[in-house]
Write an enzyme that holds these catalytic residues in place. Structure first.
Site, PDB file in Angstrom:
ATOM      1  NE  ARG A 233      57.174 -26.127  41.367  1.00 56.12           N
ATOM      2  CZ  ARG A 233      58.406 -26.402  40.914  1.00 56.12           C
ATOM      3  NH1 ARG A 233      59.471 -25.853  41.459  1.00 56.12           N
ATOM      4  NH2 ARG A 233      58.581 -27.211  39.898  1.00 56.12           N
ATOM      5  CD  GLU A 262      58.190 -19.235  39.826  1.00 57.79           C
ATOM      6  OE1 GLU A 262      58.630 -19.860  38.846  1.00 57.79           O
ATOM      7  OE2 GLU A 262      58.456 -19.555  40.981  1.00 57.79           O
ATOM      8  CG  HIS A 280      61.810 -21.452  39.065  1.00 55.77           C
ATOM      9  ND1 HIS A 280      60.473 -21.764  39.130  1.00 55.77           N
ATOM     10  CD2 HIS A 280      62.467 -22.627  39.263  1.00 55.77           C
ATOM     11  CE1 HIS A 280      60.330 -23.063  39.339  1.00 55.77           C
ATOM     12  NE2 HIS A 280      61.531 -23.601  39.427  1.00 55.77           N
TER      13      HIS A 280
HETATM   14  P1  NAD Z   1      61.370 -35.173  46.980  1.00 54.25           P
HETATM   15  O1  NAD Z   1      60.078 -35.773  46.562  1.00 54.25           O
HETATM   16  O2  NAD Z   1      62.595 -36.003  46.937  1.00 54.25           O
HETATM   17  O3  NAD Z   1      61.234 -34.594  48.464  1.00 54.25           O
HETATM   18  C1  NAD Z   1      60.110 -33.946  48.939  1.00 54.25           C
HETATM   19  C2  NAD Z   1      59.975 -34.300  50.409  1.00 54.25           C
HETATM   20  O4  NAD Z   1      58.924 -33.515  50.960  1.00 54.25           O
HETATM   21  C3  NAD Z   1      59.587 -35.789  50.645  1.00 54.25           C
HETATM   22  O5  NAD Z   1      60.551 -36.397  51.473  1.00 54.25           O
HETATM   23  C4  NAD Z   1      58.244 -35.700  51.306  1.00 54.25           C
HETATM   24  O6  NAD Z   1      58.021 -36.708  52.277  1.00 54.25           O
HETATM   25  C5  NAD Z   1      58.298 -34.313  51.938  1.00 54.25           C
HETATM   26  N1  NAD Z   1      56.998 -33.782  52.292  1.00 54.25           N
HETATM   27  C6  NAD Z   1      55.813 -33.935  51.658  1.00 54.25           C
HETATM   28  N2  NAD Z   1      54.843 -33.290  52.332  1.00 54.25           N
HETATM   29  C7  NAD Z   1      55.436 -32.708  53.401  1.00 54.25           C
HETATM   30  C8  NAD Z   1      54.970 -31.918  54.472  1.00 54.25           C
HETATM   31  N3  NAD Z   1      53.676 -31.594  54.581  1.00 54.25           N
HETATM   32  N4  NAD Z   1      55.847 -31.484  55.392  1.00 54.25           N
HETATM   33  C9  NAD Z   1      57.165 -31.824  55.306  1.00 54.25           C
HETATM   34  N5  NAD Z   1      57.657 -32.598  54.328  1.00 54.25           N
HETATM   35  C10 NAD Z   1      56.812 -33.016  53.383  1.00 54.25           C
HETATM   36  O7  NAD Z   1      61.530 -33.858  46.102  1.00 54.25           O
HETATM   37  P2  NAD Z   1      62.875 -33.056  45.794  1.00 54.25           P
HETATM   38  O8  NAD Z   1      63.479 -33.591  44.558  1.00 54.25           O
HETATM   39  O9  NAD Z   1      63.693 -32.975  47.026  1.00 54.25           O
HETATM   40  O10 NAD Z   1      62.250 -31.623  45.422  1.00 54.25           O
HETATM   41  C11 NAD Z   1      61.674 -30.816  46.424  1.00 54.25           C
HETATM   42  C12 NAD Z   1      61.045 -29.568  45.830  1.00 54.25           C
HETATM   43  O11 NAD Z   1      62.009 -28.772  45.183  1.00 54.25           O
HETATM   44  C13 NAD Z   1      59.952 -29.809  44.783  1.00 54.25           C
HETATM   45  O12 NAD Z   1      58.917 -28.886  45.033  1.00 54.25           O
HETATM   46  C14 NAD Z   1      60.614 -29.457  43.483  1.00 54.25           C
HETATM   47  O13 NAD Z   1      59.736 -29.089  42.492  1.00 54.25           O
HETATM   48  C15 NAD Z   1      61.485 -28.301  43.943  1.00 54.25           C
HETATM   49  N6  NAD Z   1      62.597 -28.007  43.042  1.00 54.25           N
HETATM   50  C16 NAD Z   1      62.838 -26.707  42.739  1.00 54.25           C
HETATM   51  C17 NAD Z   1      63.900 -26.396  41.935  1.00 54.25           C
HETATM   52  C18 NAD Z   1      64.177 -24.978  41.553  1.00 54.25           C
HETATM   53  O14 NAD Z   1      64.561 -24.731  40.424  1.00 54.25           O
HETATM   54  N7  NAD Z   1      64.020 -24.027  42.445  1.00 54.25           N
HETATM   55  C19 NAD Z   1      64.730 -27.406  41.439  1.00 54.25           C
HETATM   56  C20 NAD Z   1      64.461 -28.725  41.769  1.00 54.25           C
HETATM   57  C21 NAD Z   1      63.380 -29.018  42.590  1.00 54.25           C
HETATM   58  C1  MLT Z   2      61.868 -28.574  39.215  1.00 52.68           C
HETATM   59  O1  MLT Z   2      60.791 -28.798  39.769  1.00 52.68           O
HETATM   60  O2  MLT Z   2      62.584 -29.473  38.755  1.00 52.68           O
HETATM   61  C2  MLT Z   2      62.354 -27.168  39.166  1.00 52.68           C
HETATM   62  O3  MLT Z   2      61.359 -26.251  39.306  1.00 52.68           O
HETATM   63  C3  MLT Z   2      63.344 -26.897  38.128  1.00 52.68           C
HETATM   64  C4  MLT Z   2      62.857 -26.383  36.828  1.00 52.68           C
HETATM   65  O4  MLT Z   2      62.161 -27.071  36.111  1.00 52.68           O
HETATM   66  O5  MLT Z   2      63.238 -25.291  36.479  1.00 52.68           O
END
Ligand code: NAD
Ligand code: MLT
Length: 312
Positions: A233, A262, A280
């Site tokens: 993010r 964004e 993204h």
């Molecule tokens: P998740 O909840 O499985 O994992 C997040 C992890 O972060 C958890 O294990 C949690 O304990 C840890 N965490 C929380 N606070 C923390 C801190 N201060 N320091 C270190 N670790 C910490 O989530 P996920 O499914 O792995 O997704 C992670 C991120 O990726 C989210 O922000 C999600 O929105 C983003 N994401 C982005 C895209 C994209 O299109 N770029 C796609 C999918 C997910």
């Molecule tokens: C998510 O949090 O799942 C990602 O940002 C992916 C998205 O919705 O594009």
């Protein structure tokens, strides 16, 4: 009884089939609504489905007199005012698993492109510059990858990076030394990860606690020449601090999929040759979009029909 459902962001057509096939569900697909347009419309709807673009603010929620459920086709719910939803008795469901693989693959593509300067070399070639010296990269083998946030995506990135023979070290408040050992990675404090990593990738949610987690002070602790990846993010990394760290030559490169603001047309980080970016796209695969849309549609149908919400 029938239900009105607003799809406010583009969702996979295949993924929407469960809703289209369900009885008594009236689907309205209207994307790119302005906040005012959404505020004016939302009162008619029982369910709202979004990705990350639509900001579901308190103002919108307060106008949503019939809204029962908000479905987020993806992981992050930082575009939804959860407090306002709770206060108004609206349930929020997301689809946490469907895009994990795609986000991890995108992260690896960013790390590999960064290590070999592939986007920069391609851009130069497109501009008729054949320059082999300028684009010498580094191997990933034996380099330390520091993962901040070892949840679903961080864990998938760790196993792929091990496949690249990287030394993987992670910090997560829920990670223990024992669990890290079992995964064949190293456990570290955030300070250890910042100090030791050659590449740092963040995979936390954006929360109050993680906003600008990687800030000027964090960059100071890093190795000179460190490379940074953010496919989680915008806002987890302080963009101003990243810009300064690159200009000061502390950071050698950055690959960014997400941004503090964004969408954008200009971002000064992109003026730096050390930076490349995608808009993204972490979850933008046919598979992930189908998965998250199916998961969230099934939850919305289930909830509206009086079943339990699985939130898979
Ligand atoms: P998740 O909840 O499985 O994992 C997040 C992890 O972060 C958890 O294990 C949690 O304990 C840890 N965490 C929380 N606070 C923390 C801190 N201060 N320091 C270190 N670790 C910490 O989530 P996920 O499914 O792995 O997704 C992670 C991120 O990726 C989210 O922000 C999600 O929105 C983003 N994401 C982005 C895209 C994209 O299109 N770029 C796609 C999918 C997910
Ligand atoms: C998510 O949090 O799942 C990602 O940002 C992916 C998205 O919705 O594009």
């Amino acid at each position: 009884m029938s239900f009105n459902i607003l799809i406010a962001d583009p969702l996979s057509e295949e993924g929407l089939k469960p809703l289209q096939d369900a009885e008594n569900m009236n689907l309205v697909i209207e994307t790119n609504l302005s906040p005012e347009e959404l505020e004016n419309k939302i009162g008619e709807f029982d369910a709202l489905l979004v990705r990350s673009q639509t900001q579901v603010t308190r103002n919108i929620i307060q106008k949503a007199k019939n809204l029962k459920i908000i479905g987020r086709a993806g992981v992050g719910v930082d575009n939804i005012d959860l407090d306002a939803a709770t206060e108004n008795g609206i349930i929020v469901v997301n689809a946490p698993n469907g895009n994990t693989n795609s986000a991890a693959e995108h992260t690896m593509a960013m790390i590999m492109s960064l290590s070999r300067k592939i986007p920069q070399a391609y851009y130069a070639l497109k501009n008729h510059q054949w320059d082999r010296k300028k684009y010498v990269g580094v191997e990933l083998k034996n380099k330390t990858l520091g993962i901040v946030g070892l949840g679903r995506i961080g864990t998938e990135v760790a196993s792929r990076a091990k496949g690249q023979r990287m030394d993987v070290m992670a910090y997560d408040p829920f990670l223990t030394e024992e669990k890290a050992d079992k995964m064949g990675i190293r456990y570290g404090s955030i300070e250890d990860v910042l100090k030791e990593a050659d590449f740092i990738t963040v995979h936390t949610p954006l929360l109050k606690e993680t906003k600008h987690l990687i800030n000027a002070e964090a960059f100071q602790q890093m190795k000179p020449g460190v490379q940074i990846v953010n496919c989680a993010r915008g806002g987890i990394i302080d963009e101003e601090a990243l810009y300064n760290a690159i200009v000061d030559k502390k950071v050698a490169g950055a690959a960014l999929d997400v941004f503090e603001e964004e969408p954008f047309h200009d971002n000064k980080l992109l003026e730096l040759p050390e930076v490349f970016a995608t808009p993204h796209l972490g979850a933008s695969t046919i598979e992930a979009q189908e998965n998250v849309a199916i998961d969230v549609c099934q939850d919305v149908i289930g909830f509206l029909m009086g079943d339990l919400v699985r939130n898979p």
